[in-house]
Scaffold this motif. Structure first.
Motif, PDB file in Angstrom:
ATOM      1  N   SER A 137       0.823  -1.217   0.000  1.00 52.99           N
ATOM      2  CA  SER A 137       0.000   0.000   0.000  1.00 52.99           C
ATOM      3  C   SER A 137       0.855   1.265   0.000  1.00 52.99           C
ATOM      4  O   SER A 137       0.560   2.231  -0.709  1.00 52.99           O
ATOM      5  CB  SER A 137      -0.927   0.012   1.220  1.00 52.99           C
ATOM      6  OG  SER A 137      -1.851  -1.055   1.138  1.00 52.99           O
ATOM      7  N   TRP A 138       1.933   1.257   0.795  1.00 51.37           N
ATOM      8  CA  TRP A 138       2.807   2.442   0.819  1.00 51.37           C
ATOM      9  C   TRP A 138       3.500   2.637  -0.527  1.00 51.37           C
ATOM     10  O   TRP A 138       3.620   3.753  -1.030  1.00 51.37           O
ATOM     11  CB  TRP A 138       3.855   2.334   1.931  1.00 51.37           C
ATOM     12  CG  TRP A 138       3.329   2.674   3.297  1.00 51.37           C
ATOM     13  CD1 TRP A 138       3.232   1.846   4.368  1.00 51.37           C
ATOM     14  CD2 TRP A 138       2.846   3.958   3.747  1.00 51.37           C
ATOM     15  NE1 TRP A 138       2.712   2.508   5.456  1.00 51.37           N
ATOM     16  CE2 TRP A 138       2.475   3.806   5.098  1.00 51.37           C
ATOM     17  CE3 TRP A 138       2.684   5.205   3.136  1.00 51.37           C
ATOM     18  CZ2 TRP A 138       1.963   4.864   5.861  1.00 51.37           C
ATOM     19  CZ3 TRP A 138       2.164   6.268   3.895  1.00 51.37           C
ATOM     20  CH2 TRP A 138       1.810   6.085   5.229  1.00 51.37           C
ATOM     21  N   ILE A 139       3.954   1.541  -1.099  1.00 52.48           N
ATOM     22  CA  ILE A 139       4.631   1.638  -2.402  1.00 52.48           C
ATOM     23  C   ILE A 139       3.653   2.142  -3.467  1.00 52.48           C
ATOM     24  O   ILE A 139       4.012   2.960  -4.320  1.00 52.48           O
ATOM     25  CB  ILE A 139       5.221   0.257  -2.803  1.00 52.48           C
ATOM     26  CG1 ILE A 139       6.235  -0.233  -1.764  1.00 52.48           C
ATOM     27  CG2 ILE A 139       5.831   0.296  -4.199  1.00 52.48           C
ATOM     28  CD1 ILE A 139       7.481   0.579  -1.644  1.00 52.48           C
ATOM     29  N   ARG A 140       2.424   1.680  -3.391  1.00 50.43           N
ATOM     30  CA  ARG A 140       1.385   2.175  -4.302  1.00 50.43           C
ATOM     31  C   ARG A 140       1.193   3.677  -4.132  1.00 50.43           C
ATOM     32  O   ARG A 140       1.097   4.419  -5.112  1.00 50.43           O
ATOM     33  CB  ARG A 140       0.041   1.480  -4.030  1.00 50.43           C
ATOM     34  CG  ARG A 140       0.002   0.001  -4.301  1.00 50.43           C
ATOM     35  CD  ARG A 140      -0.179  -0.333  -5.734  1.00 50.43           C
ATOM     36  NE  ARG A 140      -1.476   0.103  -6.268  1.00 50.43           N
ATOM     37  CZ  ARG A 140      -1.888  -0.167  -7.497  1.00 50.43           C
ATOM     38  NH1 ARG A 140      -1.124  -0.873  -8.320  1.00 50.43           N
ATOM     39  NH2 ARG A 140      -3.051   0.268  -7.927  1.00 50.43           N
ATOM     40  N   LEU A 141       1.115   4.122  -2.879  1.00 49.67           N
ATOM     41  CA  LEU A 141       0.907   5.545  -2.602  1.00 49.67           C
ATOM     42  C   LEU A 141       2.056   6.382  -3.165  1.00 49.67           C
ATOM     43  O   LEU A 141       1.828   7.444  -3.742  1.00 49.67           O
ATOM     44  CB  LEU A 141       0.792   5.776  -1.090  1.00 49.67           C
ATOM     45  CG  LEU A 141      -0.606   5.559  -0.509  1.00 49.67           C
ATOM     46  CD1 LEU A 141      -0.559   5.563   1.006  1.00 49.67           C
ATOM     47  CD2 LEU A 141      -1.573   6.631  -1.010  1.00 49.67           C
ATOM     48  N   LEU A 142       3.276   5.899  -2.984  1.00 50.27           N
ATOM     49  CA  LEU A 142       4.429   6.641  -3.516  1.00 50.27           C
ATOM     50  C   LEU A 142       4.348   6.759  -5.030  1.00 50.27           C
ATOM     51  O   LEU A 142       4.779   7.739  -5.615  1.00 50.27           O
ATOM     52  CB  LEU A 142       5.745   5.955  -3.122  1.00 50.27           C
ATOM     53  CG  LEU A 142       6.105   5.975  -1.636  1.00 50.27           C
ATOM     54  CD1 LEU A 142       7.481   5.370  -1.425  1.00 50.27           C
ATOM     55  CD2 LEU A 142       6.061   7.395  -1.068  1.00 50.27           C
ATOM     56  N   GLN A 143       3.775   5.759  -5.661  1.00 41.41           N
ATOM     57  CA  GLN A 143       3.678   5.772  -7.128  1.00 41.41           C
ATOM     58  C   GLN A 143       2.437   6.503  -7.620  1.00 41.41           C
ATOM     59  O   GLN A 143       2.201   6.576  -8.821  1.00 41.41           O
ATOM     60  CB  GLN A 143       3.656   4.316  -7.642  1.00 41.41           C
ATOM     61  CG  GLN A 143       4.952   3.567  -7.368  1.00 41.41           C
ATOM     62  CD  GLN A 143       4.844   2.115  -7.793  1.00 41.41           C
ATOM     63  OE1 GLN A 143       4.061   1.345  -7.229  1.00 41.41           O
ATOM     64  NE2 GLN A 143       5.621   1.738  -8.787  1.00 41.41           N
TER      65      GLN A 143
ATOM     66  N   PHE B 113      -6.257  -0.185  -2.180  1.00 45.90           N
ATOM     67  CA  PHE B 113      -7.591  -0.587  -1.734  1.00 45.90           C
ATOM     68  C   PHE B 113      -7.418  -1.480  -0.525  1.00 45.90           C
ATOM     69  O   PHE B 113      -6.379  -2.130  -0.363  1.00 45.90           O
ATOM     70  CB  PHE B 113      -8.419  -1.269  -2.827  1.00 45.90           C
ATOM     71  CG  PHE B 113      -7.758  -2.457  -3.447  1.00 45.90           C
ATOM     72  CD1 PHE B 113      -8.034  -3.742  -2.981  1.00 45.90           C
ATOM     73  CD2 PHE B 113      -6.869  -2.313  -4.500  1.00 45.90           C
ATOM     74  CE1 PHE B 113      -7.429  -4.843  -3.569  1.00 45.90           C
ATOM     75  CE2 PHE B 113      -6.262  -3.407  -5.094  1.00 45.90           C
ATOM     76  CZ  PHE B 113      -6.540  -4.681  -4.630  1.00 45.90           C
ATOM     77  N   GLN B 114      -8.376  -1.480   0.340  1.00 44.54           N
ATOM     78  CA  GLN B 114      -8.281  -2.229   1.588  1.00 44.54           C
ATOM     79  C   GLN B 114      -8.518  -3.702   1.305  1.00 44.54           C
ATOM     80  O   GLN B 114      -9.606  -4.106   0.924  1.00 44.54           O
ATOM     81  CB  GLN B 114      -9.307  -1.686   2.594  1.00 44.54           C
ATOM     82  CG  GLN B 114      -9.032  -2.080   4.023  1.00 44.54           C
ATOM     83  CD  GLN B 114      -7.667  -1.590   4.508  1.00 44.54           C
ATOM     84  OE1 GLN B 114      -7.316  -0.444   4.311  1.00 44.54           O
ATOM     85  NE2 GLN B 114      -6.901  -2.472   5.132  1.00 44.54           N
TER      86      GLN B 114
END
Lengths: 161, 161
Positions: free
Chosen positions: B51-57, B62-63
């Protein structure tokens, strides 16, 4: 690298404050996993951190005995003493030190070889792992543990870690 | 940085192997501290890392719902899927990315700001902390936990971490 040490030191200080609100019997009680109990595991963390840094510096290590440090005040005092030395080393850390070699003689006469960078990361992971164990014990005695969050501590100041 | 991710992935794989020798009831049992129990905490670790890596990108998160992943095989499968994405990002990491900014909108309308380097270290510490919790539960059910040692895994290959 440095920033992870700052994180570990900040988390440790938070746990000392946490310990102040917990009775000594709970801090000393023997628990499953970790090293002995809450206070002894904190003692173990600072002992191990200091011992590895000593080894990298080619200085003598000696086995600390928890029986001589079995109160919160004594652990905090030992931490302050050890951290002065550890901090000096960590803050002077630079990329050139990453691949220096530490040779550790084993009891069977052989030698194991590590890089300094490997030892530093081992030390970092060592603390975080044991703090995770303490957090379970905190819940088991019904007290909210210290947060393990890295973010929200204001640790990052554009310094390469 | 990269090497600590390699460490976390290696430890996680060891825990999957460990889980194979433990009955499913123990893996799913609700425990004190951590997130639910052993398997759910492993699920949580891989979900949070991804999730964090997704946010950085700048990609959608999604939960994930543990009810859909409550067997060892499903967790391992999800890990493989997520790790492909995480690994691509981590292996491409470089110093220039350290101070990039992630802005996170909060529910109260405000925005919190982190550096990418901060988020990466948060993710690393997050896993190690939770693995420490699982190690206590392992002892509580009477099974030797996976070692948390960084050294002795052959992780260090002269690569700057």
């Amino acid at each position: 690298m440095k920033m992870m040490f700052h994180y570990n030191w900040a988390v440790r200080d938070d746990w000392y404050k946490w310990c102040e609100g917990v009775n000594e019997e709970e801090l000393l009680a023997s628990r499953t996993g970790g090293v002995g109990g809450i206070l002894q595991t904190l003692f173990h963390i600072i002992d191990v951190e200091w011992s590895w840094i000593r080894l990298l510096q080619g200085k003598d290590d000696f086995q600390e005995n928890f029986e001589l440090y079995n109160t919160l005040d004594k652990v905090i005092e030992l931490d302050a003493k050890f951290k002065a030395e550890v901090k000096e080393f960590v803050l002077a850390w630079n990329d050139e030190m990453e691949n220096r070699i530490l040779q550790l003689p084993q009891s069977d006469g052989s030698t194991v070889t590590f890089t300094w960078g490997e030892i530093m990361r081992h030390t970092l992971a060592h603390e975080i792992h044991h703090i995770g164990q303490i957090s379970v014990w905190a819940r088991e005695i019904g007290i909210q543990p210290v947060t393990a969050n890295f973010i929200g501590r204001g640790l990052f100041q554009n310094e390469k870690v």
